[in-house]
Scaffold this active site. Sequence first.
Site, PDB file in Angstrom:
ATOM      1  N   ASP A 223      53.362  80.860  45.898  1.00  0.00           N
ATOM      2  CA  ASP A 223      54.539  81.174  46.711  1.00  0.00           C
ATOM      3  C   ASP A 223      55.530  80.027  46.600  1.00  0.00           C
ATOM      4  O   ASP A 223      55.137  78.892  46.341  1.00  0.00           O
ATOM      5  CB  ASP A 223      54.158  81.387  48.177  1.00  0.00           C
TER       6      ASP A 223
ATOM      7  N   TYR B  56      64.623  77.790  54.343  1.00  0.00           N
ATOM      8  CA  TYR B  56      63.367  78.108  55.027  1.00  0.00           C
ATOM      9  C   TYR B  56      62.910  76.965  55.921  1.00  0.00           C
ATOM     10  O   TYR B  56      62.428  77.182  57.033  1.00  0.00           O
ATOM     11  CB  TYR B  56      62.259  78.420  54.010  1.00  0.00           C
TER      12      TYR B  56
ATOM     13  N   ARG C 288      57.092  89.962  41.866  1.00  0.00           N
ATOM     14  CA  ARG C 288      56.073  90.382  42.852  1.00  0.00           C
ATOM     15  C   ARG C 288      55.102  91.405  42.289  1.00  0.00           C
ATOM     16  O   ARG C 288      54.587  92.255  43.039  1.00  0.00           O
ATOM     17  CB  ARG C 288      56.712  90.972  44.106  1.00  0.00           C
TER      18      ARG C 288
ATOM     19  N   ARG D  26      51.218  93.675  47.340  1.00  0.00           N
ATOM     20  CA  ARG D  26      50.579  94.645  48.228  1.00  0.00           C
ATOM     21  C   ARG D  26      50.695  96.102  47.812  1.00  0.00           C
ATOM     22  O   ARG D  26      50.006  96.947  48.362  1.00  0.00           O
ATOM     23  CB  ARG D  26      51.119  94.473  49.648  1.00  0.00           C
TER      24      ARG D  26
ATOM     25  N   ARG E 265      42.953  90.795  49.726  1.00  0.00           N
ATOM     26  CA  ARG E 265      43.564  90.257  50.948  1.00  0.00           C
ATOM     27  C   ARG E 265      42.800  90.635  52.221  1.00  0.00           C
ATOM     28  O   ARG E 265      42.970  89.990  53.245  1.00  0.00           O
ATOM     29  CB  ARG E 265      45.023  90.708  51.040  1.00  0.00           C
TER      30      ARG E 265
HETATM   31  C1  LIG Z   1      61.639  84.207  49.055  1.00  0.00           C
HETATM   32  C2  LIG Z   1      60.314  84.105  48.340  1.00  0.00           C
HETATM   33  C3  LIG Z   1      59.044  83.878  48.948  1.00  0.00           C
HETATM   34  N1  LIG Z   1      58.107  83.843  47.932  1.00  0.00           N
HETATM   35  C4  LIG Z   1      58.719  84.059  46.726  1.00  0.00           C
HETATM   36  C5  LIG Z   1      60.101  84.185  46.961  1.00  0.00           C
HETATM   37  C6  LIG Z   1      61.147  84.327  45.880  1.00  0.00           C
HETATM   38  C7  LIG Z   1      61.277  85.728  45.401  1.00  0.00           C
HETATM   39  C8  LIG Z   1      61.944  86.649  46.370  1.00  0.00           C
HETATM   40  O1  LIG Z   1      63.127  86.411  46.686  1.00  0.00           O
HETATM   41  O2  LIG Z   1      61.302  87.622  46.764  1.00  0.00           O
HETATM   42  C9  LIG Z   1      58.117  84.071  45.395  1.00  0.00           C
HETATM   43  C10 LIG Z   1      56.795  84.694  45.229  1.00  0.00           C
HETATM   44  N2  LIG Z   1      55.904  85.138  46.183  1.00  0.00           N
HETATM   45  C11 LIG Z   1      54.797  85.616  45.589  1.00  0.00           C
HETATM   46  C12 LIG Z   1      54.912  85.432  44.203  1.00  0.00           C
HETATM   47  C13 LIG Z   1      53.740  85.702  43.277  1.00  0.00           C
HETATM   48  C14 LIG Z   1      53.940  86.137  41.955  1.00  0.00           C
HETATM   49  C15 LIG Z   1      54.466  87.531  41.771  1.00  0.00           C
HETATM   50  O3  LIG Z   1      55.709  87.665  41.687  1.00  0.00           O
HETATM   51  O4  LIG Z   1      53.652  88.476  41.614  1.00  0.00           O
HETATM   52  C16 LIG Z   1      56.175  84.897  43.957  1.00  0.00           C
HETATM   53  C17 LIG Z   1      56.853  84.585  42.644  1.00  0.00           C
HETATM   54  C18 LIG Z   1      53.625  86.215  46.261  1.00  0.00           C
HETATM   55  C19 LIG Z   1      53.788  86.750  47.624  1.00  0.00           C
HETATM   56  N3  LIG Z   1      54.393  86.146  48.674  1.00  0.00           N
HETATM   57  C20 LIG Z   1      54.262  86.921  49.791  1.00  0.00           C
HETATM   58  C21 LIG Z   1      53.525  88.082  49.458  1.00  0.00           C
HETATM   59  C22 LIG Z   1      53.098  89.180  50.418  1.00  0.00           C
HETATM   60  C23 LIG Z   1      52.231  88.598  51.457  1.00  0.00           C
HETATM   61  C24 LIG Z   1      50.828  89.136  51.556  1.00  0.00           C
HETATM   62  O5  LIG Z   1      50.050  89.210  50.571  1.00  0.00           O
HETATM   63  O6  LIG Z   1      50.460  89.440  52.696  1.00  0.00           O
HETATM   64  C25 LIG Z   1      53.211  87.973  48.095  1.00  0.00           C
HETATM   65  C26 LIG Z   1      52.394  88.921  47.277  1.00  0.00           C
HETATM   66  C27 LIG Z   1      54.767  86.578  51.151  1.00  0.00           C
HETATM   67  C28 LIG Z   1      56.128  86.040  51.233  1.00  0.00           C
HETATM   68  N4  LIG Z   1      56.572  84.912  50.634  1.00  0.00           N
HETATM   69  C29 LIG Z   1      57.920  84.767  50.915  1.00  0.00           C
HETATM   70  C30 LIG Z   1      58.302  85.816  51.753  1.00  0.00           C
HETATM   71  C31 LIG Z   1      59.706  86.044  52.285  1.00  0.00           C
HETATM   72  C32 LIG Z   1      57.175  86.598  51.989  1.00  0.00           C
HETATM   73  C33 LIG Z   1      57.047  87.764  52.913  1.00  0.00           C
HETATM   74  C34 LIG Z   1      57.780  88.921  52.407  1.00  0.00           C
HETATM   75  C35 LIG Z   1      56.859  90.018  52.065  1.00  0.00           C
HETATM   76  O7  LIG Z   1      56.085  90.389  52.969  1.00  0.00           O
HETATM   77  O8  LIG Z   1      56.909  90.520  50.939  1.00  0.00           O
HETATM   78  C36 LIG Z   1      58.765  83.676  50.386  1.00  0.00           C
END
Ligand SMILES: Cc1c2[nH]c(c1CCC(=O)O)Cc1[nH]c(c(CCC(=O)O)c1C)Cc1[nH]c(c(CCC(=O)O)c1C)Cc1[nH]c(c(C)c1CCC(=O)O)C2
Length: 360
Positions: free
Chosen positions: A81, A157, A30, A34, A43
């Site tokens: 994602d 999911y 990640r 944010r 964003r």
């Molecule tokens: C379970 C999972 C998801 N997405 C992902 C996983 C596996 C890793 C983990 O276990 O954390 C993988 C993921 N999601 C994102 C990336 C981008 C690359 C990176 O790692 O920088 C990667 C590799 C961007 C993201 N994916 C998400 C964000 C935040 C959302 C936003 O920008 O508003 C980002 C940067 C949203 C997301 N996407 C997901 C969730 C549960 C959420 C919300 C949780 C949160 O708010 O952090 C599903």
Amino acid sequence: MVEFPAMKNDLLLRAARGEETERAPVWVMRQAGRYLPEFRKVRESHEFFEVCRTPELATEVTVQPIRRYTGLIDASIIFSDILVIPQAMGMEVQMNPGPHFPDPLNTPEDIEKLTKVVDVNKELGYVFEAITSTRKALNGEVPLIGFCGAPWTLFAYMIEGGGSKTFQKAKTWLFRYPEESKALLLRIADVCVDFLVGQVKAGAQLLQVFDSWAGELAPHHFHEFSFPGLQYITKGVRQKLASLGIPSVPMTLFAKGANHALSVLAGEGGYDVLGIDWGIEPSEARRIVGDKVALQGNLDPNLLYGGRDAIEREVKRMCEGFRVGGRVKGWIANLGHGITPGVDPEDLRWFFECVRKYSS
Ligand SMILES: Cc1c2[nH]c(c1CCC(=O)O)Cc1[nH]c(c(CCC(=O)O)c1C)Cc1[nH]c(c(CCC(=O)O)c1C)Cc1[nH]c(c(C)c1CCC(=O)O)C2
């Protein structure tokens, strides 16, 4: 295949192959997210999935942490994602702010509603374009990681319709409809294979599979329901790449909470790197996997809230734990899960500096 700028830093790829390195390569899950003001700025005017689907925007946010931490960070991971696969299979996914599926799979009859044969080039071509564009933008500074979600995590999911504390719905499927569940898990795994192969064709240099919910399963259920899909992915990706005459790339599995499975995963999973969370001592993980695989991890992400002294002390400890006979070998430094939105970017910089200092 497209030609890309020559690599200036391939530490990640060497460590992933289990080689000894002059210091541990480091990146964080990640890392585009944010906690970065420049990400929040993008964003403000673009929805989450719009950023994923627009190659210029995805490239921009992927490169943001590389720009900010130039010389301190050793890998980029494409901004996307894990939930783009359910979308490609015909499901609607919203991000508000966590994932939400308005129409989740309720019973095995709902499997009929999914797209029969997923054409990844048509449905996920935007990810491939973003990867190619990012490889060019990176100009060989650091390797680019492609990724996807693991079948079990995506299955959860698609059935829960979002995050869950109990996984009651997804587990109802596993235990009440095991055969239908396995068929769906396999269908998801097929899309994972095509999607990962497409990412390599587009320029991804390492692939990571995220099984974020692996730890929700009892060990024997992990082996019954998650492991087969994970293994299917490594076999499938390597076979398809070979049949296309494309050199294989290292593959990482992050099966969060499944440290109980390290031995089997190292022996039969087919992955080059296993990501570990903070639930296991690095030296213990190394003892279990021997030199069969490289390891990635594993600092508790909340340490980034502990201040500079705590970060330094814990990074030093982690570096000592991952050393093998005093040497840094087959280790990619990372957190044990994703960085969270409240972290001060300067504290992350300090984490990178400490890894450099104590892993040299
Ligand atoms: C379970 C999972 C998801 N997405 C992902 C996983 C596996 C890793 C983990 O276990 O954390 C993988 C993921 N999601 C994102 C990336 C981008 C690359 C990176 O790692 O920088 C990667 C590799 C961007 C993201 N994916 C998400 C964000 C935040 C959302 C936003 O920008 O508003 C980002 C940067 C949203 C997301 N996407 C997901 C969730 C549960 C959420 C919300 C949780 C949160 O708010 O952090 C599903």
